[in-house]
Design a protein around this motif. Structure first.
Motif, PDB file in Angstrom:
ATOM      1  N   ILE A   1       3.462  -3.883   8.949  1.00 58.69           N
ATOM      2  CA  ILE A   1       3.133  -4.786   7.844  1.00 58.69           C
ATOM      3  C   ILE A   1       3.729  -4.175   6.575  1.00 58.69           C
ATOM      4  O   ILE A   1       3.495  -3.001   6.267  1.00 58.69           O
ATOM      5  CB  ILE A   1       1.612  -4.931   7.686  1.00 58.69           C
ATOM      6  CG1 ILE A   1       0.981  -5.469   8.975  1.00 58.69           C
ATOM      7  CG2 ILE A   1       1.279  -5.837   6.512  1.00 58.69           C
ATOM      8  CD1 ILE A   1      -0.533  -5.390   8.980  1.00 58.69           C
ATOM      9  N   ILE A   2       4.499  -4.974   5.838  1.00 54.93           N
ATOM     10  CA  ILE A   2       5.140  -4.469   4.615  1.00 54.93           C
ATOM     11  C   ILE A   2       4.499  -5.124   3.390  1.00 54.93           C
ATOM     12  O   ILE A   2       3.952  -6.232   3.473  1.00 54.93           O
ATOM     13  CB  ILE A   2       6.664  -4.724   4.610  1.00 54.93           C
ATOM     14  CG1 ILE A   2       6.956  -6.229   4.637  1.00 54.93           C
ATOM     15  CG2 ILE A   2       7.333  -4.027   5.793  1.00 54.93           C
ATOM     16  CD1 ILE A   2       8.426  -6.567   4.484  1.00 54.93           C
ATOM     17  N   THR A   3       4.571  -4.426   2.287  1.00 57.61           N
ATOM     18  CA  THR A   3       4.063  -4.999   1.038  1.00 57.61           C
ATOM     19  C   THR A   3       5.125  -5.928   0.443  1.00 57.61           C
ATOM     20  O   THR A   3       6.308  -5.579   0.386  1.00 57.61           O
ATOM     21  CB  THR A   3       3.694  -3.897   0.031  1.00 57.61           C
ATOM     22  OG1 THR A   3       3.294  -4.506  -1.193  1.00 57.61           O
ATOM     23  CG2 THR A   3       4.864  -2.976  -0.242  1.00 57.61           C
ATOM     24  N   PRO A   4       4.737  -7.126   0.013  1.00 58.53           N
ATOM     25  CA  PRO A   4       5.705  -8.100  -0.503  1.00 58.53           C
ATOM     26  C   PRO A   4       6.077  -7.899  -1.969  1.00 58.53           C
ATOM     27  O   PRO A   4       6.886  -8.645  -2.510  1.00 58.53           O
ATOM     28  CB  PRO A   4       4.978  -9.431  -0.317  1.00 58.53           C
ATOM     29  CG  PRO A   4       3.544  -9.079  -0.443  1.00 58.53           C
ATOM     30  CD  PRO A   4       3.390  -7.702   0.112  1.00 58.53           C
ATOM     31  N   ALA A   5       5.478  -6.889  -2.609  1.00 60.78           N
ATOM     32  CA  ALA A   5       5.776  -6.632  -4.025  1.00 60.78           C
ATOM     33  C   ALA A   5       5.334  -5.219  -4.380  1.00 60.78           C
ATOM     34  O   ALA A   5       4.562  -4.592  -3.654  1.00 60.78           O
ATOM     35  CB  ALA A   5       5.064  -7.650  -4.918  1.00 60.78           C
ATOM     36  N   ASP A   6       5.841  -4.705  -5.504  1.00 60.13           N
ATOM     37  CA  ASP A   6       5.428  -3.385  -5.983  1.00 60.13           C
ATOM     38  C   ASP A   6       3.954  -3.425  -6.383  1.00 60.13           C
ATOM     39  O   ASP A   6       3.443  -4.463  -6.822  1.00 60.13           O
ATOM     40  CB  ASP A   6       6.260  -2.963  -7.195  1.00 60.13           C
ATOM     41  CG  ASP A   6       7.735  -2.817  -6.860  1.00 60.13           C
ATOM     42  OD1 ASP A   6       8.080  -2.931  -5.661  1.00 60.13           O
ATOM     43  OD2 ASP A   6       8.532  -2.601  -7.786  1.00 60.13           O
ATOM     44  N   GLY A   7       3.287  -2.291  -6.250  1.00 58.97           N
ATOM     45  CA  GLY A   7       1.900  -2.256  -6.674  1.00 58.97           C
ATOM     46  C   GLY A   7       1.233  -0.928  -6.379  1.00 58.97           C
ATOM     47  O   GLY A   7       1.879   0.061  -6.030  1.00 58.97           O
ATOM     48  N   ILE A   8      -0.093  -0.917  -6.536  1.00 55.47           N
ATOM     49  CA  ILE A   8      -0.908   0.277  -6.300  1.00 55.47           C
ATOM     50  C   ILE A   8      -2.017  -0.083  -5.311  1.00 55.47           C
ATOM     51  O   ILE A   8      -2.682  -1.123  -5.461  1.00 55.47           O
ATOM     52  CB  ILE A   8      -1.532   0.796  -7.611  1.00 55.47           C
ATOM     53  CG1 ILE A   8      -0.435   1.175  -8.612  1.00 55.47           C
ATOM     54  CG2 ILE A   8      -2.434   1.996  -7.346  1.00 55.47           C
ATOM     55  CD1 ILE A   8      -0.975   1.606  -9.962  1.00 55.47           C
ATOM     56  N   VAL A   9      -2.204   0.758  -4.324  1.00 54.40           N
ATOM     57  CA  VAL A   9      -3.276   0.543  -3.338  1.00 54.40           C
ATOM     58  C   VAL A   9      -4.615   0.808  -4.022  1.00 54.40           C
ATOM     59  O   VAL A   9      -4.858   1.910  -4.531  1.00 54.40           O
ATOM     60  CB  VAL A   9      -3.093   1.464  -2.116  1.00 54.40           C
ATOM     61  CG1 VAL A   9      -4.268   1.279  -1.151  1.00 54.40           C
ATOM     62  CG2 VAL A   9      -1.764   1.182  -1.432  1.00 54.40           C
ATOM     63  N   THR A  10      -5.471  -0.223  -4.048  1.00 54.19           N
ATOM     64  CA  THR A  10      -6.786  -0.075  -4.682  1.00 54.19           C
ATOM     65  C   THR A  10      -7.914   0.012  -3.653  1.00 54.19           C
ATOM     66  O   THR A  10      -9.039   0.358  -4.000  1.00 54.19           O
ATOM     67  CB  THR A  10      -7.047  -1.255  -5.634  1.00 54.19           C
ATOM     68  OG1 THR A  10      -6.932  -2.483  -4.914  1.00 54.19           O
ATOM     69  CG2 THR A  10      -6.054  -1.239  -6.801  1.00 54.19           C
ATOM     70  N   TYR A  11      -7.604  -0.324  -2.378  1.00 51.01           N
ATOM     71  CA  TYR A  11      -8.616  -0.180  -1.311  1.00 51.01           C
ATOM     72  C   TYR A  11      -7.893   0.043   0.007  1.00 51.01           C
ATOM     73  O   TYR A  11      -6.896  -0.629   0.309  1.00 51.01           O
ATOM     74  CB  TYR A  11      -9.504  -1.422  -1.215  1.00 51.01           C
ATOM     75  CG  TYR A  11     -10.614  -1.275  -0.201  1.00 51.01           C
ATOM     76  CD1 TYR A  11     -11.823  -0.692  -0.539  1.00 51.01           C
ATOM     77  CD2 TYR A  11     -10.434  -1.701   1.115  1.00 51.01           C
ATOM     78  CE1 TYR A  11     -12.844  -0.533   0.396  1.00 51.01           C
ATOM     79  CE2 TYR A  11     -11.438  -1.538   2.055  1.00 51.01           C
ATOM     80  CZ  TYR A  11     -12.642  -0.948   1.697  1.00 51.01           C
ATOM     81  OH  TYR A  11     -13.629  -0.781   2.641  1.00 51.01           O
ATOM     82  N   ALA A  12      -8.405   0.975   0.791  1.00 49.99           N
ATOM     83  CA  ALA A  12      -7.845   1.245   2.114  1.00 49.99           C
ATOM     84  C   ALA A  12      -8.976   1.760   3.006  1.00 49.99           C
ATOM     85  O   ALA A  12      -9.366   2.927   2.925  1.00 49.99           O
ATOM     86  CB  ALA A  12      -6.705   2.261   2.012  1.00 49.99           C
TER      87      ALA A  12
END
Length: 312
Positions: free
Chosen positions: A226-237
């Motif tokens: 699964i890839i991220t569709p945009a730049d960002g910051i992980v806020t929950y994992a």
């Protein structure tokens, strides 16, 4: 030897031995006239010599004046050449600034940016350039007036260059903002697969009741990246109850994406991610009927249809 008589003047001319050899008689009346002639001749000679000396000095002065005039003419030609060259440079700068103004407007149109509305630009779209300085008629103007005109032109160019610099800085800021917005927009699919459930109302596979589905269910093989569709910051994992193992990414500008039912999470809270970076693997955790990804897009906290953002 002169012998003066009553009415005549007798001149005796002697030889070397003192013997008279010739006798000349001059009427007495001619003597004053002769003296007058001698005096007049002397005066004429004096005046002639004076005029000659005066004319000689005048010729010398004229020669000096001609030399000075020739030097002034050469300086005038040099000044004229410099002024013409300077005016051509001013006209060239005017043209280049006008071209920059047109180029700026093209950039704004192509990038769909706000038009410049400060009203301070020297060159407007559809308008004419500032009047060029005409070198062929410049030397006919008064020198002081010419200098004033050139100073005015230079000041206008200086102001226009500052306005153009500010305008390009504004363009750069707007482009930077748009670039950040584009980078934060989830514009690609998080994985390839079959959409088993779309955004909107549906019949729940667990209760059979009508419910609102806030994302897309994309079915594919378990363990698919699964890839991220945009730049960002992980806020929950981590685990999120019915969502199973879930990842939440905040992209900025109010954009948030969520990834549920994953098998394995590859990122931790606080990680920065780039578009296309693998963040997790497809799984079947939580309340799920098979391996798939539950994908959500939220704008300012409201779930929106992810299909509206896909460009691929």
């Amino acid at each position: 030897m002169m012998v003066m008589m009553k009415k005549k003047l007798t001149l005796l001319i002697f030889d070397a031995a003192g013997t008279p050899v010739k006798q000349t008689t001059i009427p007495r009346v001619l003597f004053p006239m002769t003296a007058m002639i001698v005096i007049v001749a002397a005066i004429v000679l004096y005046l002639g010599i004076s005029d000659y000396l005066r004319l000689k000095n005048e010729v010398k002065d004229i020669h000096s004046l001609r030399t000075a005039l020739r030097t002034q003419e050469e300086l005038a030609v040099q000044h004229q050449s410099q002024i013409v060259s300077f005016s051509n440079k001013i006209n060239s700068l005017n043209t280049k600034l006008a071209e920059l103004g047109n180029f700026e407007q093209k950039i704004r149109i192509i990038a769909n940016l706000e038009p410049s509305n400060d009203g301070s630009s020297l060159f407007g779209v559809g308008g004419s350039d500032p009047e060029d300085l005409d070198p062929s008629t410049m030397m006919e103007q008064d020198y002081q007036e010419l200098v004033r005109d050139m100073h005015v032109e230079i000041n206008e160019i200086d102001q226009a260059s500052h306005d153009q610099q500010n305008s390009f800085s504004s363009i750069l800021n707007q482009l930077e903002g748009k670039r950040n917005l584009l980078a934060a927009t989830p514009s690609i699919r998080p994985l390839k697969g079959w959409i088993s459930s779309r955004f909107g109302y549906r019949e729940s596979p667990f209760t059979g009741r009508r419910e609102f589905h806030r994302g897309l269910d994309i079915a594919t093989f378990e363990g698919s990246p699964i890839i991220t569709p945009a730049d960002g910051i992980v806020t929950y994992a981590g685990n999120k109850g019915l969502m199973g193992n879930m990842v939440t990414i905040e992209h900025g500008f109010g954009m948030v994406t969520r990834y549920g039912h994953t098998q394995k999470i590859l990122k931790k809270k606080g990680d920065r991610v780039k578009r296309g970076e693998v963040i997790a693997l497809v799984g079947n955790t939580g309340r799920s009927t098979g391996p798939h990804l539950h994908y959500e897009v939220r704008l300012n906290g409201v779930a929106v249809n992810p299909m509206n953002y896909f460009l691929n």
